[in-house]
Write a protein that holds these residues in place. Structure first.
Motif: not given
Length: 330
Positions: A125-137, A170-172, A234-236
Motif C-alpha cells: 500500500v506504500v510507494e516503493p523506494d525510488a532506489d529499490d531499497g526497503e520501506t517502513d511503515e 498487520i501489513r502482510l 493505534a499502530d501499524v
C-alpha cells in the motif's frame, strides 16, 4: 485462587489460510476463539481446531456487532476481494467498512479493558523506494497501487480511540506462502497449464515474503503486545521475513520443481498469457522492512524460506499433483 480471566477473540476469516493458523496458535496460547463461518464445513473445521463457530459473513452486521461486544480482541482477516477478483475494489472497501464499523461499535460497548481491533493490510500500500531499497511503515501511500486496500486500512485506523478501541494493522506481503497452499500454489496451477514460467526482464527485482506460520505468530504476539500503553491508540506493523527474494530466484525455483522452462517476457505479455493478476504479482515492487514488528511484538520469524519451500518443501507435492497438465490451458 482463580487465575486470570481467559481472553475472548472474535475473528473473521478464521477458517481461511492464515486465519486457521491464527486460530490454532491462539487456542494453544490459552485464548478462547469465536470464528465467523459461512458454511457447515467451515463450522466443522473451527470445531476441530477447538474454536466456537459463528454463522454469518461480512454482511451479517448484527452478528458482527453482537460477537464483538462479547470479545476482548477482534481480528479482521476476511477479505471480500477473494470472492471475486474481477469486482470493483470500491465494493470491497464498502463491505469491509460496514463490517469494521459494526465490529468496532460492538467492541467499544464490550466490558473488556483490552478492546483491541486487529486489521489486515499489505506492505504494497506504500510507494516503493525510488532506489529499490526497503520501506517502513511511515512510507507515503502508493501513487498507483494494485488495489484500494489502503482505503480499508485508513478506515480501520480512523476507528482508533472511539469508545476506547485500539487498532493494530498487520501489513502482510504479497507473497504469504507455506503448507503447499496460498497464491504460490494457485500460480503453479496456472503455470502448469501454460507449460512455462514467465519472468519479467532479468528478474532481479526484489520483493518481500512471509511464511503463513510466521505470519500467524505475529497476530498472536499482537494480542499481547500491540497498543498496550494508554497513549498508544493505534499502530501499524510490516510482517515480512525477507525482503530480498528476487523474481529470478522465484521463477527458477518454480521451474525446477515443476520441470518447466523459464520464459522472459514483458509485463504486458504475461498479462495476456497468464492473466493480469499474475502479471501484477510477478512485477510487484514491495520491500517492507519488519524491524518494527521484531522489536515491538518480539516477533522472530523462523520458518523455511520461500525458495527452499518451493524447491524442497511443501510445494514439491503440489508440483507432483500438477504433472501432466502442462499445455492444458483452454
Amino acid at each position: 485462587m482463580a487465575g486470570p480471566k481467559q481472553q475472548r477473540i472474535f475473528m473473521t476469516g478464521a477458517t481461511g489460510y492464515i486465519g486457521s493458523r491464527v486460530t490454532e496458535l491462539a487456542i494453544r496460547e490459552g485464548y478462547a476463539v469465536h470464528g465467523l463461518s459461512r458454511s457447515a464445513a467451515g463450522a466443522a473445521k473451527l470445531r476441530s481446531l477447538g474454536a466456537v463457530p459463528v454463522s454469518g459473513d461480512l454482511s451479517s452486521l448484527d452478528v458482527l456487532r453482537a460477537e464483538a461486544a462479547q470479545a476482548d480482541i477482534v481480528v479482521q482477516l476476511a477479505d471480500a476481494w477473494i470472492d471475486d477478483f474481477s469486482q470493483p475494489y470500491d465494493n470491497v472497501v464498502a463491505i469491509d467498512g460496514a463490517a469494521v464499523d459494526a465490529m468496532t461499535v460492538g467492541l467499544a460497548n464490550s466490558g473488556s479493558a483490552r478492546k483491541l481491533f486487529i486489521g489486515t493490510s499489505g506492505t504494497a500500500v506504500v510507494e516503493p523506494d525510488a532506489d529499490d531499497g526497503e520501506t517502513d511503515e511511515t512510507a507515503p501511500e502508493h501513487s498507483n497501487p494494485l488495489n484500494g486496500r489502503i482505503k480499508c486500512e485508513q478506515h480501520q485506523l480512523s476507528r482508533a480511540g472511539q469508545g476506547g478501541v485500539k487498532v493494530c494493522i498487520i501489513r502482510l506481503p504479497g507473497f504469504v506462502y507455506g503448507r503447499g497452499k496460498s497464491g504460490v500454489a494457485l500460480f503453479m496451477s496456472t503455470l502448469a497449464k501454460l507449460g512455462f514460467v514467465p519472468r519479467i526482464g532479468d528478474g532481479l527485482t526484489q520483493t518481500c515474503v512471509v511464511h503463513v506460520d510466521d505470519a500467524a505468530k505475529a497476530y498472536v504476539l499482537a494480542f499481547k503486545h500491540a497498543c498496550v500503553t494508554p497513549d498508544r491508540l493505534a499502530d501499524v506493523y510490516n510482517v515480512t521475513s525477507s525482503t530480498e527474494v528476487t523474481f529470478r530466484d522465484f521463477a527458477d525455483a518454480i521451474a525446477a520443481t515443476m520441470g518447466l522452462p523459464v520464459k522472459e517476457m514483458s509485463t504486458a505479455e504475461i498479462a495476456e498469457t497468464a492473466g493480469p493478476l499474475i502479471a501484477a504479482f510477478f512485477s510487484l515492487k514491495s520491500r517492507g522492512n519488519s524491524d518494527k514488528a521484531r522489536r515491538g511484538l518480539s516477533w522472530n520469524p523462523s520458518e523455511l524460506g520461500i525458495i527452499e519451500d518451493i524447491r524442497d518443501g511443501s510445494y514439491v507435492s503440489v508440483a507432483k499433483e500438477l504433472q501432466g497438465t502442462a499445455g492444458a490451458q483452454t
